[in-house]
Scaffold this motif. Structure first.
Motif, PDB file in Angstrom:
ATOM      1  N   ILE A  28      -4.305  37.808  45.783  1.00 30.02           N
ATOM      2  CA  ILE A  28      -3.847  36.319  45.885  1.00 30.02           C
ATOM      3  C   ILE A  28      -4.508  36.372  44.645  1.00 30.02           C
ATOM      4  O   ILE A  28      -5.421  36.944  44.136  1.00 30.02           O
ATOM      5  CB  ILE A  28      -4.302  35.759  47.018  1.00 30.02           C
ATOM      6  N   LYS A  68      -6.218  43.723  52.507  1.00 31.44           N
ATOM      7  CA  LYS A  68      -4.957  45.196  53.529  1.00 31.44           C
ATOM      8  C   LYS A  68      -7.018  46.098  53.568  1.00 31.44           C
ATOM      9  O   LYS A  68      -5.979  46.498  55.060  1.00 31.44           O
ATOM     10  CB  LYS A  68      -4.198  45.609  53.075  1.00 31.44           C
ATOM     11  N   GLN A 106       0.690  44.457  47.632  1.00 34.01           N
ATOM     12  CA  GLN A 106       0.154  43.590  46.818  1.00 34.01           C
ATOM     13  C   GLN A 106      -0.380  42.451  48.046  1.00 34.01           C
ATOM     14  O   GLN A 106      -0.596  41.616  47.503  1.00 34.01           O
ATOM     15  CB  GLN A 106       1.083  43.486  45.560  1.00 34.01           C
ATOM     16  N   ASN A 107       0.524  42.567  49.003  1.00 33.74           N
ATOM     17  CA  ASN A 107      -0.515  41.886  50.055  1.00 33.74           C
ATOM     18  C   ASN A 107      -2.056  41.722  49.852  1.00 33.74           C
ATOM     19  O   ASN A 107      -2.070  41.353  51.015  1.00 33.74           O
ATOM     20  CB  ASN A 107      -0.127  42.367  51.643  1.00 33.74           C
ATOM     21  N   SER A 108      -2.684  43.304  49.559  1.00 37.57           N
ATOM     22  CA  SER A 108      -3.995  43.027  49.457  1.00 37.57           C
ATOM     23  C   SER A 108      -4.973  41.811  48.607  1.00 37.57           C
ATOM     24  O   SER A 108      -6.042  41.314  48.221  1.00 37.57           O
ATOM     25  CB  SER A 108      -4.999  44.485  48.811  1.00 37.57           C
ATOM     26  N   GLU A 123      -0.141  31.640  43.041  1.00 40.16           N
ATOM     27  CA  GLU A 123       0.821  31.802  43.875  1.00 40.16           C
ATOM     28  C   GLU A 123       1.263  31.013  44.658  1.00 40.16           C
ATOM     29  O   GLU A 123       0.169  29.747  45.318  1.00 40.16           O
ATOM     30  CB  GLU A 123      -0.365  33.047  45.300  1.00 40.16           C
ATOM     31  N   LYS A 176      -1.859  39.008  57.301  1.00 40.29           N
ATOM     32  CA  LYS A 176      -1.298  40.155  57.227  1.00 40.29           C
ATOM     33  C   LYS A 176      -3.012  40.738  56.578  1.00 40.29           C
ATOM     34  O   LYS A 176      -3.260  41.849  57.083  1.00 40.29           O
ATOM     35  CB  LYS A 176      -0.148  40.875  56.414  1.00 40.29           C
ATOM     36  N   SER A 206       3.299  31.925  50.184  1.00 42.61           N
ATOM     37  CA  SER A 206       2.956  33.806  49.693  1.00 42.61           C
ATOM     38  C   SER A 206       1.273  33.280  50.002  1.00 42.61           C
ATOM     39  O   SER A 206       0.859  35.246  50.793  1.00 42.61           O
ATOM     40  CB  SER A 206       3.179  33.818  48.273  1.00 42.61           C
ATOM     41  N   LYS A 230       1.132  33.838  54.238  1.00 40.23           N
ATOM     42  CA  LYS A 230       1.813  34.748  54.463  1.00 40.23           C
ATOM     43  C   LYS A 230       0.889  36.458  54.355  1.00 40.23           C
ATOM     44  O   LYS A 230       0.867  37.184  55.124  1.00 40.23           O
ATOM     45  CB  LYS A 230       2.716  35.267  53.388  1.00 40.23           C
ATOM     46  N   LYS A 231      -0.084  36.170  52.965  1.00 40.84           N
ATOM     47  CA  LYS A 231      -1.125  37.436  52.681  1.00 40.84           C
ATOM     48  C   LYS A 231      -2.177  37.282  53.753  1.00 40.84           C
ATOM     49  O   LYS A 231      -2.720  38.440  54.043  1.00 40.84           O
ATOM     50  CB  LYS A 231      -1.177  37.435  51.417  1.00 40.84           C
TER      51      LYS A 231
END
Length: 359
Positions: free
Chosen positions: A235, A218, A231-233, A239, A250, A243, A246-247
């Motif tokens: 992996i 991110k 936490q989207n930053s 996971e 983004k 998931s 999705k990350k």
């Protein structure tokens, strides 16, 4: 300058080498840990069939005390770290796998080395400043900085040096962010040898990880971290494919359309994704960019990155889950590793005591 070698140069280490590295037990590992350290450990240990070369890997759980305070959190994180190492393919038969704290010689040697290390040398380190959240130009002599800095955080590099030297390690696989600490390790080893008129400690070489530092998905101005509030930053190897997809969808890119190219300064997000592909494919950045010539837009790049990560982590996720359901096996591995590690560290510490007059 700290002596370095690339992984391609060290697929086979000189006979009798000791290759050593630890990972912080902050739980299950993420993509940055995997490409920046653990996959490299697996590759170099699997490539070398010389039985005289020792591989020592494990958790730096004494170092974790500078940040982890909850007893149960640390216990679980230690198990997760060992499960992660095993899940990524590091063999407990080929490698010594253990917890740093289970070998007291680490801490014992750390005190000896502390007595040889100047405050100025420690002050020049940079990680204690980021960990203490002080300005990078700060000095430990500043009263405000001193008040914010725990002694363990400041002296952390000395324990790290003791970790390496207690096994008379000859090669240390590291990422770019640890190069400064390893330079200090060389300086400390040379200081010990000079002070006690010996050549007891070999001067270890750093084996630089081929993959450049993996950055936050991110915010590619900083490295990927478990402690990131978003936490989207990050992996993790555990996971699910959904998931991961999705990350990556983004993940930060840019407004430049067309073919992708590597330019960390002007295209940090895209360059970070290219770096991930490079690490997973074990190819150079230049080779990776050529391989990605077919990519026409960000979506194609992200779909390709997602597919590669999912493929890489799928079997490891299942192995990790199985290992975490069998804590007794994890402890069996680390107990065996502890005994092997102590069999090396114990006699070395005895010789160190003799050299300094404590025998």
């Amino acid at each position: 300058m700290f002596t370095t070698a690339t992984v391609t140069e060290t697929k086979k280490f000189p006979s009798g080498s000791t290759v050593f590295s630890l990972i912080q037990p902050t739980g299950k590992i993420h993509l940055g840990n995997y490409l920046g350290a653990v996959s490299n450990w697996k590759d170099i240990s699997q490539a070398d069939e010389d039985p005289s070369t020792r591989y020592i890997f494990g958790t730096a759980d004494l170092h974790a005390l500078t940040s982890v305070k909850d007893q149960q959190v640390l216990k679980n994180a230690r198990h997760e770290a060992i499960a992660s190492l095993l899940a990524t393919g590091i063999s407990p038969e080929r490698c010594i796998i253990y917890h740093q704290s289970s070998v007291p010689e680490h801490a014992q040697l750390s005190w000896v080395l502390t007595c040889l290390t100047s405050m100025g040398a420690l002050n020049r380190m940079t990680q204690w400043k980021s960990k203490s959240k002080v300005d990078e130009m700060s000095s430990i002599s500043d009263l405000e900085t001193m008040g914010k800095t725990k002694a363990g955080v400041f002296t952390y590099p000395i324990l790290q040096s003791a970790d390496v030297l207690i096994y008379k390690s000859t090669h240390v696989p590291v990422g770019e962010d640890q190069a400064q600490h390893l330079e200090l390790t060389r300086t400390i080893a040379q200081a010990f040898n000079s002070t006690y008129k010996t050549d007891f400690f070999p001067i270890p070489k750093s084996v630089l990880t081929p993959t450049k530092k993996i950055l936050s998905l991110k915010n590619p101005s900083k490295k990927m971290s478990k402690s990131d509030a978003d936490q989207n930053s990050c992996i993790y190897i555990t996971e699910t494919p959904d998931s991961i997809a999705k990350k990556i969808r983004k993940a930060a890119t840019d407004s430049i359309q067309g073919k992708v190219y590597f330019d960390p300064e002007n295209r940090p997000g895209v360059s970070n994704l290219i770096n991930i592909v490079s690490g997973l494919s074990r190819k150079s950045i230049d080779e990776t960019v050529k391989d990605l010539d077919w990519v026409k837009d960000h979506k194609q790049l992200k779909d390709h990155v997602t597919e590669m990560i999912v493929e890489e982590f799928k079997p490891k996720r299942h192995i990790f889950d199985d290992l975490m359901s069998d804590v007794a096996y994890l402890e069996q591995v680390t107990n065996k590793g502890r005994e092997k590690a102590k069999a090396i560290a114990g006699p070395n510490m005895k010789e160190i005591e003799r050299l300094i007059g404590l025998d």
